[in-house]
Motif scaffolding. Structure first.
Motif, PDB file in Angstrom:
ATOM      1  N   ALA B  15       0.821  -1.205   0.000  1.00 54.70           N
ATOM      2  CA  ALA B  15       0.000   0.000   0.000  1.00 54.70           C
ATOM      3  C   ALA B  15       0.858   1.259   0.000  1.00 54.70           C
ATOM      4  CB  ALA B  15      -0.927  -0.010   1.208  1.00 54.70           C
ATOM      5  N   ARG B  16       2.130   1.157   0.374  1.00 54.68           N
ATOM      6  CA  ARG B  16       2.908   2.373   0.571  1.00 54.68           C
ATOM      7  C   ARG B  16       3.800   2.726  -0.611  1.00 54.68           C
ATOM      8  NH1 ARG B  16      -0.097   4.959   2.799  1.00 54.68           N
ATOM      9  NH2 ARG B  16       1.489   6.549   2.586  1.00 54.68           N
ATOM     10  N   SER B  17       3.653   2.050  -1.736  1.00 59.52           N
ATOM     11  CA  SER B  17       4.482   2.412  -2.876  1.00 59.52           C
ATOM     12  C   SER B  17       4.102   3.809  -3.338  1.00 59.52           C
ATOM     13  CB  SER B  17       4.300   1.420  -4.015  1.00 59.52           C
ATOM     14  OG  SER B  17       3.076   1.643  -4.654  1.00 59.52           O
ATOM     15  N   LEU B  18       4.986   4.432  -4.115  1.00 56.83           N
ATOM     16  CA  LEU B  18       4.726   5.797  -4.569  1.00 56.83           C
ATOM     17  C   LEU B  18       3.436   5.872  -5.362  1.00 56.83           C
ATOM     18  CD1 LEU B  18       6.397   8.703  -5.109  1.00 56.83           C
ATOM     19  CD2 LEU B  18       6.065   7.826  -7.400  1.00 56.83           C
ATOM     20  N   VAL B  19       3.248   4.894  -6.272  1.00 59.85           N
ATOM     21  CA  VAL B  19       2.051   4.909  -7.111  1.00 59.85           C
ATOM     22  C   VAL B  19       0.790   4.788  -6.253  1.00 59.85           C
ATOM     23  CG1 VAL B  19       0.797   3.618  -8.868  1.00 59.85           C
ATOM     24  CG2 VAL B  19       3.212   4.079  -9.174  1.00 59.85           C
ATOM     25  N   ALA B  20       0.867   3.991  -5.192  1.00 57.45           N
ATOM     26  CA  ALA B  20      -0.307   3.795  -4.345  1.00 57.45           C
ATOM     27  C   ALA B  20      -0.701   5.071  -3.619  1.00 57.45           C
ATOM     28  CB  ALA B  20      -0.044   2.683  -3.337  1.00 57.45           C
TER      29      ALA B  20
END
Lengths: 201, 255
Positions: B15-20
């Protein structure tokens, strides 16, 4: 089988597909009244998962397109239903592309609407033989028309796709037969159990 | 039927990726822009550059490598046909001959470019859209001006995929209990026709009951579209970098 990925067809074909789809979408959205929303969504979901149902046909297996049955049950509203299902297939399964969505929707949605118009004009309640024949004609006919339109979009993009177009037509023949039998049975059952589904709208 | 993939029902990926962390609208616009540029890019170098940008997006989304590769390699029959025939159907300098057919260098390049564009768009869609909760996708499309009826249809469709899947499992179990095994022939095709016909009737009836209950509670044909707030600094920053890299892709094509 009928999903063209991005990068294959040329810009004029992409534009033609987008324009035709926008027109059909406008007419289809008018038929998509709030009362019919749940039914259209059910059919859209059926179309979405149909690509995962494999039916045995000789040594190989085919997966159904189901645009004939969409048209018969939904009429004009089949177009938005197919468009939404194609978008979801592209996003969630990676079938087809994004820019080519208009072309794919045209190739599958226009035959659906036409099959629906024919079915609705000729279908009568309590005539099982007629239902079966019409169902087979709609199921097989819609696949045949989709195949022709798919081949045309390829050939219009360049002579080098002629061979692929011919192979597509060849592989579509078993799909056509299976889909005709399948649609006749499915619509026959609907006509027996819940005929009002084929009469409204 | 293969079971509906689990990611339909739950968002996948960390959930914490940049895209997310991006606004759903930013992701939809970025994906659309990417697809248009990838299709418009001229020449194999530009198309490979687009593929590179798509790979970068996958890294930013922290997609699991294995799933991405499996998606890429699961070529559809159609794509396989295109890739196999193109070297032989595009006229040009002979590269090699195979049983009387001559493959041209131009044809090989054409096949490579089709594969590059198709994979690039697919990777970008995986990175930007497939990793998003599909309900958010519906609301983002509505906010971006897609007709409300169409967006509502999409949200309903997603719901019914789940309903259908349960119903399908129930009917299929009943067939198995009666020793049905799929084979080539009218019997099987008709049985599947009845299966889907029954599925339609059951699901439509169920949807009518649900709809009546929704109307009773004041549903008027479309959902209240979520207010997604305003795009933040992260969205503008990502948008700028994304647009710049796509401009670079187009520039490579013009060289």
């Amino acid at each position: 089988m009928a999903h063209i990925p991005d990068g294959v067809v040329t810009v004029p074909v992409l534009v033609a597909g987008a324009v035709a789809s926008a027109g059909f979408l406008g007419l289809g959205l008018r038929a998509l009244t709030p009362e019919r929303m749940p039914r259209v969504a059910v059919l859209s979901a059926v179309f979405f998962v149909a690509s995962l149902i494999h039916l045995p046909a000789g040594p190989a297996s085919v997966h159904l397109i189901l645009n004939g049955i969409m048209g018969a049950v939904l009429g004009w509203a089949a177009f938005p239903a197919i468009l939404v299902a194609l978008l979801l297939q592209a996003v969630l399964f990676g079938f087809g592309g994004l820019v080519v969505l208009g072309v794919n929707a045209m190739n599958m949605g226009v035959p659906a609407v036409l099959a629906g118009l024919v079915f609705r004009a000729l279908w009568r309640r309590d005539r099982p033989r007629r239902t079966a024949l019409l169902g087979a004609a709609c199921g097989g006919g819609a696949v045949a028309l989709t195949t022709v339109m798919l081949s045309l979009s390829l050939v219009a993009s360049g002579r080098e796709f002629l061979t692929v177009a011919q192979l597509v037509v060849l592989t579509a023949v078993p799909v056509m037969v299976v889909e005709a039998a399948f649609t006749a049975a499915a619509l026959g059952l609907v006509a027996r159990v819940k005929p009002e589904m084929l009469e409204e709208g | 039927m293969t079971p509906v993939p689990a990611h339909l029902l739950a968002p996948q990926g960390p959930a914490r990726s940049l895209v997310a962390r991006l606004d759903p609208r930013t992701r939809v616009l970025a994906a659309a822009l990417f697809a248009v540029v990838a299709v418009a890019a001229q020449g194999i170098m530009a198309q490979l550059a687009a593929l590179g940008v798509a790979a970068g997006l996958c890294l930013l989304a922290r997609l699991p490598m294995r799933t991405v590769l499996r998606r890429l390699l699961a070529l559809e029959v159609f794509m396989a046909l295109v890739l196999v025939t193109l070297p032989f159907t595009v006229p040009g300098q002979t590269l090699f001959t195979l049983g009387g057919l001559t493959a041209s260098a131009e044809g090989m390049e054409r096949a490579l470019s089709v594969a590059a564009i198709a994979s690039a768009v697919m990777l970008a869609v995986q990175a930007l859209l497939a990793s998003m909760e599909t309900v958010a996708l519906g609301h983002a499309l509505a906010r971006l001006g897609v007709p409300a009826r169409l967006a509502t249809l999409m949200l309903f469709t997603l719901r019914y995929v789940e309903v259908l899947h349960q119903e399908y499992g129930r009917l299929r179990l009943a067939m198995r209990a009666r020793a049905f095994r799929p084979r080539t022939g009218w019997h099987t095709w008709r049985a599947y026709g009845w299966l889907v016909g029954m599925l339609l009737v059951n699901s439509v009836e169920r949807s009518e009951r649900i709809h009546a209950a929704m109307r009773l509670r004041g549903f008027r044909g479309h959902y209240p579209i979520l207010d997604l707030g305003r795009a933040g600094g992260l969205d503008w920053g990502f948008g700028a970098v994304h647009t710049a890299s796509l401009a670079l892709v187009l520039a490579v094509g013009m060289m």
